[in-house]
Design a protein around this motif. Structure first.
Motif, PDB file in Angstrom:
ATOM      1  N   ALA A 111      45.714  27.437  47.930  1.00 14.07           N
ATOM      2  CA  ALA A 111      45.152  28.649  47.330  1.00 14.07           C
ATOM      3  C   ALA A 111      43.976  28.355  46.415  1.00 14.07           C
ATOM      4  O   ALA A 111      43.002  29.123  46.365  1.00 14.07           O
ATOM      5  N   ALA A 112      44.022  27.268  45.672  1.00 14.24           N
ATOM      6  CA  ALA A 112      42.952  26.959  44.714  1.00 14.24           C
ATOM      7  C   ALA A 112      41.717  26.417  45.426  1.00 14.24           C
ATOM      8  O   ALA A 112      40.628  26.991  45.344  1.00 14.24           O
ATOM      9  N   ASP A 113      41.863  25.314  46.141  1.00  8.33           N
ATOM     10  CA  ASP A 113      40.707  24.680  46.788  1.00  8.33           C
ATOM     11  C   ASP A 113      40.167  25.509  47.945  1.00  8.33           C
ATOM     12  O   ASP A 113      39.010  25.363  48.327  1.00  8.33           O
ATOM     13  N   GLY A 114      40.989  26.384  48.517  1.00  6.69           N
ATOM     14  CA  GLY A 114      40.541  27.182  49.654  1.00  6.69           C
ATOM     15  C   GLY A 114      39.963  28.519  49.287  1.00  6.69           C
ATOM     16  O   GLY A 114      39.536  29.274  50.164  1.00  6.69           O
ATOM     17  N   ALA A 115      39.934  28.844  47.998  1.00 11.94           N
ATOM     18  CA  ALA A 115      39.431  30.154  47.577  1.00 11.94           C
ATOM     19  C   ALA A 115      37.906  30.195  47.610  1.00 11.94           C
ATOM     20  O   ALA A 115      37.252  29.201  47.288  1.00 11.94           O
ATOM     21  N   PRO A 116      37.313  31.334  47.993  1.00 10.66           N
ATOM     22  CA  PRO A 116      35.856  31.450  48.001  1.00 10.66           C
ATOM     23  C   PRO A 116      35.295  31.465  46.588  1.00 10.66           C
ATOM     24  O   PRO A 116      35.961  31.904  45.645  1.00 10.66           O
ATOM     25  N   PHE A 181      31.199  25.056  52.692  1.00  7.43           N
ATOM     26  CA  PHE A 181      30.379  25.690  51.666  1.00  7.43           C
ATOM     27  C   PHE A 181      31.184  25.978  50.400  1.00  7.43           C
ATOM     28  O   PHE A 181      30.783  25.591  49.290  1.00  7.43           O
ATOM     29  N   HIS A 182      32.325  26.626  50.555  1.00  9.22           N
ATOM     30  CA  HIS A 182      33.088  27.004  49.372  1.00  9.22           C
ATOM     31  C   HIS A 182      33.838  25.825  48.764  1.00  9.22           C
ATOM     32  O   HIS A 182      33.935  25.710  47.535  1.00  9.22           O
ATOM     33  N   PHE A 183      34.347  24.926  49.605  1.00 14.89           N
ATOM     34  CA  PHE A 183      35.027  23.744  49.066  1.00 14.89           C
ATOM     35  C   PHE A 183      34.037  22.882  48.288  1.00 14.89           C
ATOM     36  O   PHE A 183      34.340  22.418  47.179  1.00 14.89           O
ATOM     37  N   ALA A 184      32.863  22.642  48.849  1.00 14.71           N
ATOM     38  CA  ALA A 184      31.865  21.808  48.172  1.00 14.71           C
ATOM     39  C   ALA A 184      31.437  22.430  46.846  1.00 14.71           C
ATOM     40  O   ALA A 184      31.325  21.738  45.829  1.00 14.71           O
ATOM     41  N   ARG A 185      31.215  23.734  46.838  1.00 18.77           N
ATOM     42  CA  ARG A 185      30.780  24.384  45.605  1.00 18.77           C
ATOM     43  C   ARG A 185      31.875  24.356  44.539  1.00 18.77           C
ATOM     44  O   ARG A 185      31.578  24.304  43.344  1.00 18.77           O
TER      45      ARG A 185
END
Length: 277
Positions: A111-116, A181-185
């Motif tokens: 939930a944390a690392d996969g959130a946009p 994109f979202h994981f890297a950011r």
């Protein structure tokens, strides 16, 4: 084969679904393919090839993209504590918000690392812009988190029931660009610098869209008068690139740095608008 049940119940979508997910995995594993080529490794891939951490960053571009101007992808670069060169790469963006992409990201990463991650103004922002630079250490970290959570490398975990992709295969339930994109950011903020480019989707490469009031629908299209007419028109209009999707019957929106005000100032790092040239 794991996608067969979904395809079997959705009228011929099996072949499409297999191709959709395969091409995304090919992009994510591109750094490993470059590494194999550098080491002159021949023959079929094996488990060691898949498990090997990627050594190469890779710029991945969808096959229907035409670049119309020179574009810089490296914003900055420096050596990390281990002496490896790590770059900050420029990334364009869109406002595509397909909910299943985010559901799958959370299933894969938690939930944390996969959130946009929203933009600076709190608005949803998407990494689906038909190209991206995948930094090797970020890809390796994604793989490690997925393997720890689902007990399998990414290519295999994607097809496990817990990922949710097989159940929703016919609905395009995964995006490699959104995942990265979202994981890297969130986890590697130094890997990505979001800056907008002037770009557009569609129409197909054999048509020109006539500017209209409803997203340039099909009835306002015409055929090319010359083989390069669409590309020439888009270059003259100032686009950095266009994705000429073969299936596209219209150009629903464009993203232009010069017209941020037309979108209410909602786009950060450059701007976007729904205008036509």
């Amino acid at each position: 084969a794991a996608l067969a049940p979904a395809g079997a119940t959705h009228g011929g979508s099996y072949a499409y679904a297999v191709g959709w997910y395969l091409q995304q995995l090919i992009k994510l594993y591109c750094g490993r393919a470059i590494d194999r080529a550098e080491r002159s490794v021949a023959g079929p891939w094996n488990a060691a090839d898949v498990a090997r951490a990627p050594d190469f960053d890779a710029l991945v571009v969808d096959s229907d993209v035409v670049w119309l101007r020179d574009v810089a992808f490296v914003h900055a670069a420096a050596r990390d504590a281990a002496g490896a060169c790590r770059a900050t790469y420029n990334a364009a963006f869109s406002r595509e918000a397909h909910g299943l992409y985010y559901v799958t990201n959370k299933n894969l990463l938690g939930a944390a690392d996969g959130a946009p991650v929203p933009d600076a103004g709190g608005h949803p922002v998407s990494g689906v812009a038909h190209h991206m630079v995948f930094r090797s250490d970020v890809v390796a970290a994604i793989e490690a988190r997925v393997s720890k959570r689902l007990g399998a490398p990414l290519h295999a975990a994607l097809l496990k029931p817990e990922a949710g992709v097989v159940k929703e295969a016919h609905r395009n339930a995964f995006s490699e660009y959104q995942l990265y994109f979202h994981f890297a950011r969130r986890v590697f903020p130094g890997a990505v610098r979001v800056r907008q480019l002037y770009w557009a989707n569609g129409p197909g490469p054999r048509s020109v869209a006539i500017c209209g009031g409803d997203g340039w629908p099909a009835h306002e299209m015409r055929g090319l008068r010359a083989p390069t007419e669409a590309v020439d028109a888009d270059r003259t209009a100032g686009y950095d690139y266009v994705a000429y999707h073969s299936y596209a019957k219209r150009r629903p929106c464009v993203y232009g740095p010069a017209a941020d005000r037309a979108d209410g100032g909602a786009c950060f790092g450059g701007g976007c608008t729904r205008d036509c040239y």
